[in-house]
Design a protein around this motif. Structure first.
Motif, PDB file in Angstrom:
ATOM      1  N   MET A 200      58.447  26.532  29.975  1.00 26.61           N
ATOM      2  CA  MET A 200      58.952  27.708  29.268  1.00 26.61           C
ATOM      3  C   MET A 200      59.720  28.597  30.243  1.00 26.61           C
ATOM      4  O   MET A 200      59.362  28.717  31.420  1.00 26.61           O
ATOM      5  N   ASP A 201      60.784  29.252  29.754  1.00 29.63           N
ATOM      6  CA  ASP A 201      61.506  30.186  30.617  1.00 29.63           C
ATOM      7  C   ASP A 201      60.844  31.559  30.552  1.00 29.63           C
ATOM      8  O   ASP A 201      59.840  31.758  29.857  1.00 29.63           O
ATOM      9  N   SER A 202      61.402  32.515  31.286  1.00 26.54           N
ATOM     10  CA  SER A 202      60.782  33.842  31.371  1.00 26.54           C
ATOM     11  C   SER A 202      60.811  34.590  30.052  1.00 26.54           C
ATOM     12  O   SER A 202      60.108  35.587  29.885  1.00 26.54           O
ATOM     13  N   GLU A 203      61.639  34.123  29.103  1.00 30.03           N
ATOM     14  CA  GLU A 203      61.708  34.744  27.783  1.00 30.03           C
ATOM     15  C   GLU A 203      60.771  34.074  26.789  1.00 30.03           C
ATOM     16  O   GLU A 203      60.755  34.412  25.606  1.00 30.03           O
ATOM     17  N   GLY A 204      60.002  33.079  27.282  1.00 27.02           N
ATOM     18  CA  GLY A 204      59.071  32.392  26.396  1.00 27.02           C
ATOM     19  C   GLY A 204      59.695  31.259  25.603  1.00 27.02           C
ATOM     20  O   GLY A 204      59.084  30.748  24.662  1.00 27.02           O
ATOM     21  N   ASN A 205      60.906  30.847  25.974  1.00 30.28           N
ATOM     22  CA  ASN A 205      61.564  29.744  25.269  1.00 30.28           C
ATOM     23  C   ASN A 205      61.241  28.414  25.940  1.00 30.28           C
ATOM     24  O   ASN A 205      61.172  28.334  27.168  1.00 30.28           O
ATOM     25  N   ALA A 206      61.058  27.373  25.116  1.00 33.21           N
ATOM     26  CA  ALA A 206      60.826  26.038  25.658  1.00 33.21           C
ATOM     27  C   ALA A 206      62.139  25.483  26.186  1.00 33.21           C
ATOM     28  O   ALA A 206      63.127  25.427  25.454  1.00 33.21           O
ATOM     29  N   THR A 207      62.156  25.085  27.447  1.00 28.20           N
ATOM     30  CA  THR A 207      63.376  24.538  28.042  1.00 28.20           C
ATOM     31  C   THR A 207      63.268  23.042  28.292  1.00 28.20           C
ATOM     32  O   THR A 207      64.276  22.356  28.411  1.00 28.20           O
ATOM     33  N   ASP A 208      62.050  22.533  28.370  1.00 29.85           N
ATOM     34  CA  ASP A 208      61.858  21.108  28.618  1.00 29.85           C
ATOM     35  C   ASP A 208      60.399  20.767  28.335  1.00 29.85           C
ATOM     36  O   ASP A 208      59.564  21.666  28.140  1.00 29.85           O
ATOM     37  N   VAL A 209      60.099  19.498  28.312  1.00 27.33           N
ATOM     38  CA  VAL A 209      58.727  19.076  28.074  1.00 27.33           C
ATOM     39  C   VAL A 209      58.481  17.736  28.762  1.00 27.33           C
ATOM     40  O   VAL A 209      59.378  16.895  28.830  1.00 27.33           O
ATOM     41  N   VAL A 210      57.307  17.593  29.326  1.00 27.44           N
ATOM     42  CA  VAL A 210      56.855  16.291  29.834  1.00 27.44           C
ATOM     43  C   VAL A 210      55.838  15.794  28.820  1.00 27.44           C
ATOM     44  O   VAL A 210      54.706  16.249  28.773  1.00 27.44           O
ATOM     45  N   ASP A 211      56.275  14.880  27.969  1.00 29.78           N
ATOM     46  CA  ASP A 211      55.446  14.425  26.864  1.00 29.78           C
ATOM     47  C   ASP A 211      55.412  12.899  26.866  1.00 29.78           C
ATOM     48  O   ASP A 211      56.451  12.256  26.807  1.00 29.78           O
ATOM     49  N   THR A 212      54.204  12.355  26.940  1.00 31.23           N
ATOM     50  CA  THR A 212      54.068  10.892  27.033  1.00 31.23           C
ATOM     51  C   THR A 212      53.335  10.309  25.830  1.00 31.23           C
ATOM     52  O   THR A 212      52.775   9.224  25.911  1.00 31.23           O
ATOM     53  N   PHE A 213      53.312  11.024  24.725  1.00 31.71           N
ATOM     54  CA  PHE A 213      52.654  10.491  23.529  1.00 31.71           C
ATOM     55  C   PHE A 213      53.314   9.185  23.069  1.00 31.71           C
ATOM     56  O   PHE A 213      52.651   8.284  22.595  1.00 31.71           O
ATOM     57  N   ASN A 214      54.650   9.111  23.157  1.00 32.18           N
ATOM     58  CA  ASN A 214      55.360   7.908  22.745  1.00 32.18           C
ATOM     59  C   ASN A 214      55.320   6.895  23.885  1.00 32.18           C
ATOM     60  O   ASN A 214      56.257   6.747  24.664  1.00 32.18           O
ATOM     61  N   SER A 215      54.202   6.195  23.976  1.00 34.56           N
ATOM     62  CA  SER A 215      53.967   5.291  25.105  1.00 34.56           C
ATOM     63  C   SER A 215      52.879   4.293  24.703  1.00 34.56           C
ATOM     64  O   SER A 215      52.292   4.382  23.620  1.00 34.56           O
ATOM     65  N   ASP A 216      52.607   3.348  25.600  1.00 32.24           N
ATOM     66  CA  ASP A 216      51.520   2.403  25.342  1.00 32.24           C
ATOM     67  C   ASP A 216      50.189   3.140  25.207  1.00 32.24           C
ATOM     68  O   ASP A 216      49.341   2.777  24.375  1.00 32.24           O
ATOM     69  N   LYS A 217      49.999   4.166  26.028  1.00 30.87           N
ATOM     70  CA  LYS A 217      48.760   4.953  25.937  1.00 30.87           C
ATOM     71  C   LYS A 217      48.687   5.703  24.606  1.00 30.87           C
ATOM     72  O   LYS A 217      47.620   5.836  24.016  1.00 30.87           O
ATOM     73  N   GLY A 218      49.848   6.178  24.158  1.00 28.99           N
ATOM     74  CA  GLY A 218      49.874   6.854  22.868  1.00 28.99           C
ATOM     75  C   GLY A 218      49.537   5.921  21.721  1.00 28.99           C
ATOM     76  O   GLY A 218      48.868   6.314  20.756  1.00 28.99           O
ATOM     77  N   LEU A 219      49.989   4.674  21.852  1.00 30.00           N
ATOM     78  CA  LEU A 219      49.683   3.676  20.819  1.00 30.00           C
ATOM     79  C   LEU A 219      48.169   3.415  20.768  1.00 30.00           C
ATOM     80  O   LEU A 219      47.587   3.287  19.684  1.00 30.00           O
ATOM     81  N   ILE A 220      47.540   3.356  21.931  1.00 33.87           N
ATOM     82  CA  ILE A 220      46.078   3.190  21.969  1.00 33.87           C
ATOM     83  C   ILE A 220      45.398   4.374  21.274  1.00 33.87           C
ATOM     84  O   ILE A 220      44.447   4.204  20.507  1.00 33.87           O
ATOM     85  N   ALA A 221      45.906   5.571  21.543  1.00 31.41           N
ATOM     86  CA  ALA A 221      45.327   6.767  20.919  1.00 31.41           C
ATOM     87  C   ALA A 221      45.400   6.675  19.396  1.00 31.41           C
ATOM     88  O   ALA A 221      44.436   6.993  18.693  1.00 31.41           O
ATOM     89  N   LEU A 222      46.558   6.229  18.880  1.00 34.41           N
ATOM     90  CA  LEU A 222      46.708   6.121  17.431  1.00 34.41           C
ATOM     91  C   LEU A 222      45.775   5.050  16.855  1.00 34.41           C
ATOM     92  O   LEU A 222      45.224   5.221  15.761  1.00 34.41           O
ATOM     93  N   LYS A 223      45.598   3.964  17.588  1.00 33.09           N
ATOM     94  CA  LYS A 223      44.687   2.924  17.107  1.00 33.09           C
ATOM     95  C   LYS A 223      43.255   3.453  17.017  1.00 33.09           C
ATOM     96  O   LYS A 223      42.505   3.133  16.086  1.00 33.09           O
ATOM     97  N   GLY A 224      42.883   4.275  18.012  1.00 34.17           N
ATOM     98  CA  GLY A 224      41.553   4.872  17.971  1.00 34.17           C
ATOM     99  C   GLY A 224      41.414   5.852  16.827  1.00 34.17           C
ATOM    100  O   GLY A 224      40.426   5.838  16.080  1.00 34.17           O
TER     101      GLY A 224
END
Length: 506
Positions: A200-224
């Motif tokens: 987030m920037d100093s104004e509280g806006n999202a500028t980027d994200v490190v998100d790994t839900f779309n991954s092999d680990k995420g697929l395992i999570a959905l199966k569970g």
């Protein structure tokens, strides 16, 4: 407002030069407004009175105390900081909004040293932004775990999602888990090692994200997750009262403890969340974990600010924290209170802290993420094979990317007409050159609000409408949501000039 902020900033600069007023210089009477949750108003009143009678600095607070839930405090502060409370409690994930609104005084050097020495290390991190602290940790218990009915669920089964589902099936009972809320469903992803960390920037806006839900680990999570979603026992709820409607298990937080005790009595069991197996590997369901904080509004008078810091240290200290634990079951962030036997032997807090080991500390998150993530469970339930589950993750990733592509400096008018989604089809609702024309369809609730993308702040709504009031519901001056609710369907042009809103029906 600008004049108020300018004065306050000058005072803050002066305060930073003198650091902290000496204790001898704090004696006097200060008029203050205090916001705390309804559940602790009476207790906080007692604590304030005791502070006035016993503090050694000669400080007297002439206080007004108002009910304000931690989840609502930020929304009310950002509407009008000057009219807000001098000292108030809020949820940790609201910190960036409050900083953007300049609604929090930063802690001085001595106050920061006090916080570092006396509070849970993770909670200290939660009040720190770029090396500066902005609040005092109040609780360290804002997470979820599992309540269960011991007359149905054997203790030896509590660590296995599969066995818990079987136990519920055999007994004809429900397993309540609010998986349509990504605050809860994200736990499956965290349990496999996925992350979703927003920048987030100093104004509280999202500028980027490190998100790994779309991954092999995420697929395992959905199966569970799908094991529960596809069962006949899943009930989408986090309400502990679900025990009264045939649930044997409810995933919820400490706020439900009194209700759980009243309903289940001696049959109440509590535990961290279970594990599940995918391809013979075992994964423990994770969770979010957060804190409640106590902040101080920027003050014109640096001496009053120092006195308020003294009060915040008292209210978040050992004695007051233990009183909140005894009366409301709240888990303290204060280290001395955490070490008290009454806290250490609390089985509900024990479950909280056991689950914390699998938890992800909740940081500032894009407001768009909640809408994006809340549909994961339903899409996963509809998926019929592995490819379908992979598509759920691709859809999620695409929506994340779309949300980041929105112009963070623009304004949108989101509402019932677009499912309250400020990421999907947002271009239709941009206020280009300050105006937007939209079709409001007939629905049970024809309301919405003007927001920055991914920000659900409600400081631009009913209260700012100066022309066209006859077209919308009169919500009254004492409005908590500040939405614009149209009286009838139609085509409208809504204009925001930076201070006021005008509405014309076309």
């Amino acid at each position: 407002m600008k004049k108020f902020l300018a004065i306050v900033l000058a005072a803050v600069m002066a305060l930073s030069m003198v650091s902290f007023a000496s204790a001898e210089g704090l004696a006097g009477e200060y008029e203050i407004k205090v916001w705390v949750a309804d559940a602790i108003v009476d207790l906080t009143t007692k604590q304030l009175d005791r502070y006035n009678e016993t503090n050694p600095d000669g400080i007297k607070f002439k206080y007004t105390i108002e009910k304000m839930g931690e989840g609502d405090a930020a929304s009310n502060m950002v509407q009008d900081v000057e009219a807000g409370a001098d000292i108030y409690c809020f949820a940790q994930d609201q910190l960036s909004r409050l900083l953007t609104a300049k609604a929090l005084a930063k802690l001085g050097t001595k106050a920061a040293e006090f916080v570092t020495a006396n509070y849970d290390a993770d909670s200290v991190e939660s009040v720190t932004v770029d090396g500066t602290m902005y609040a005092y940790p109040l609780t360290a218990d804002n997470g979820y775990f599992m309540y269960y009915d011991k007359s149905v669920i054997p203790d030896e089964d509590v660590d296995s999602l599969e066995k818990l589902i079987e136990d519920c099936e055999k007994a004809g009972k429900y397993f309540s888990f609010d998986l349509r809320n990504v605050w809860y469903s994200a736990g499956f992803f965290f349990g496999t090692g996925c992350t979703s960390t927003w920048i987030m920037d100093s104004e509280g806006n999202a500028t980027d994200v490190v998100d790994t839900f779309n991954s092999d680990k995420g697929l395992i999570a959905l199966k569970g997750m799908k094991k529960l979603l596809d069962s006949d026992v899943w009930n989408n709820s986090s309400e502990v009262s679900s025990f009264e409607s045939n649930s044997a298990i409810v995933v919820s937080g400490t706020w439900g403890s009194d209700t759980a005790k009243k309903i289940l009595g001696d049959n109440l069991g509590v535990a961290d969340l279970p594990s599940y197996k995918v391809d013979d590997a075992k994964y423990h369901v994770g969770s979010f974990f957060g804190f409640k904080l106590m902040g101080i509004k920027p003050q014109e008078d640096p001496v009053k600010n120092a006195a308020l810091n003294k009060l915040a240290q008292y209210l978040t200290g050992k004695e007051c924290s233990l009183e909140r634990h005894e009366s409301n079951g709240w888990g303290p962030a204060n280290l001395e209170a955490q070490a008290d036997e009454s806290v250490k032997n609390d089985p509900i807090l024990a479950a909280v802290y056991e689950q914390k080991a699998y938890g992800a500390i909740q940081r500032a998150i894009s407001g768009a993420w909640w809408n994006i993530g809340n549909v994961i469970a339903d899409e996963a339930k509809d998926a019929t094979d592995e490819e379908g589950l992979k598509q759920v993750l691709v859809n999620y990733q695409n929506k994340i990317s779309e949300s980041l592509s929105l112009d963070a400096n623009a304004l949108l008018f989101v509402g019932a007409w677009n499912g309250w989604n400020n990421a999907d089809d947002a271009d239709t609702y941009y206020l280009k050159d300050g105006s937007v024309t939209l079709d409001v369809p007939q629905s049970d609730y024809m309301g919405g609000r003007i927001v920055k993308p991914a920000d659900w702040g409600n400081d631009k709504g009913f209260l700012q409408v100066t022309e066209g009031k006859e077209l919308i519901q009169d919500l009254g001056d004492d409005v908590g949501d500040n939405n614009i609710v149209f009286l009838e369907p139609g085509n409208y042009t809504v204009t925001w000039d930076g201070e006021a809103i005008t509405i014309v029906k076309n």
